[in-house]
Design an enzyme around this catalytic site. Structure first.
Site, PDB file in Angstrom:
ATOM      1  N   ASP A  15       0.858  -1.174   0.000  1.00 34.63           N
ATOM      2  CA  ASP A  15       0.000   0.000   0.000  1.00 34.63           C
ATOM      3  C   ASP A  15       0.903   1.235   0.000  1.00 34.63           C
ATOM      4  O   ASP A  15       2.060   1.171   0.436  1.00 34.63           O
ATOM      5  CB  ASP A  15      -0.887  -0.034   1.246  1.00 34.63           C
ATOM      6  CG  ASP A  15      -1.730   1.216   1.394  1.00 34.63           C
ATOM      7  OD1 ASP A  15      -2.394   1.610   0.423  1.00 34.63           O
ATOM      8  OD2 ASP A  15      -1.726   1.799   2.497  1.00 34.63           O
ATOM      9  N   ASP A  17      -0.081   5.045   0.869  1.00 34.53           N
ATOM     10  CA  ASP A  17      -0.240   6.058   1.913  1.00 34.53           C
ATOM     11  C   ASP A  17      -0.092   5.485   3.307  1.00 34.53           C
ATOM     12  O   ASP A  17      -0.773   4.517   3.674  1.00 34.53           O
ATOM     13  CB  ASP A  17      -1.617   6.715   1.787  1.00 34.53           C
ATOM     14  CG  ASP A  17      -1.786   7.476   0.480  1.00 34.53           C
ATOM     15  OD1 ASP A  17      -0.778   7.686  -0.213  1.00 34.53           O
ATOM     16  OD2 ASP A  17      -2.933   7.863   0.165  1.00 34.53           O
TER      17      ASP A  17
END
Length: 280
Positions: A15, A17
């Site tokens: 991922d 962020d």
């Protein structure tokens, strides 16, 4: 965390962020769009506050979908080329916020024979160019708006790489590339990525929000912490409090000194008058 044996039929999915980078890539996009005149100051300030809350608390389904819809709508009438030209400015904001330890972990996976992918709700364009700059094997991102004749319509289109959508995109990639998901790794900070984390044999929680941390502890997953914003804010609050107390102490001390000077002044004045009246 990366195993030593080479595994060509496996991958690691990161991922973006708060996992691969500090804070929100959407805010970095907002800064670049504001500088280019594509975003108002009010929207930029709203994104800045949302970025701070995101780093402290993590994401939510409602907030993330609302952000996607707002970005899609804000693109109406914008030329695709103008958005593509934001790439260098967005990267300038994202790259200094990449966590070195997570980047090294990704490279360890590559050295062990696994392919490495960014998987993010951010745009496919950002995912792709960031993967290229970081020398990853690919990026999986969202499409935000339909485009006709090189101009965005503002209507959301395509798969949103979030929650179940992110897991579905990984499943499709694994099917095309022949990855054994039981041998794959996934890294995320948010409980919204549980579908992705539970899809693979080796899930890892990075800077987890409260719900994900609870799940990771219950499931016995590895937990990696990189983000120190919360601690820095607490430390700053402590320093501010100490400074305030110190300031009050200084004021009190100054007040005592002024009182002492005021008490001493009349006696000195009286002595001066007596000296002046004394016959010579």
């Amino acid at each position: 965390m990366a195993a030593e044996a080479a595994t060509g039929g496996a991958a690691a999915f990161f991922d973006l962020d708060r996992t691969l980078m500090q804070g929100s890539s959407a805010f970095q996009f907002g800064r670049a769009a504001f500088s280019a005149g594509l975003l108002s100051r009010r929207q930029l300030l709203a994104d800045a506050w949302a970025n701070i809350m995101f780093r402290l608390r993590g994401s939510s389904d409602e907030n993330t979908h609302a952000l996607r819809n707002r970005i899609s709508a804000s693109l109406e009438g914008t030329r695709v080329r103008d958005l593509e030209r934001l790439g260098p400015s967005v990267l300038a904001g994202v790259l200094p916020r990449i966590y070195p330890q997570v980047l090294k972990l990704a490279y360890d996976h590559q050295d062990a024979g696994r392919r490495v992918y960014i998987t993010t709700a951010a745009s496919q364009e950002l995912a792709g160019i960031l993967a290229q700059v970081l020398v990853f094997d690919g990026g999986i991102g969202s499409e935000f708006s339909e485009a006709i004749d090189g101009v965005y319509t503002g209507r959301p289109v395509g798969l949103f790489i979030y929650g179940e959508g992110k897991a579905r995109a990984i499943e499709e990639l694994a099917r095309r590339e022949g990855f054994d998901l039981e041998q794959c790794y996934a890294y995320s900070d948010s409980v919204s990525d549980l579908p992705m984390l539970r899809l693979v044999g080796h899930p890892v929680a990075v800077n987890p929000d409260r719900e994900l941390l609870r799940t990771a502890r219950h499931e016995g997953w590895d937990v990696l912490r990189c983000d120190r914003l919360g601690r820095r804010l607490k430390a700053a609050a402590g320093l501010a409090g100490a400074a305030a107390i110190g300031g009050l102490g200084s004021v009190a001390l100054a007040g005592r000194r002024r009182s002492a000077r005021n008490r001493a002044a009349p006696s000195a004045l009286r002595r001066g008058r007596r000296l002046a009246l004394k016959p010579r």
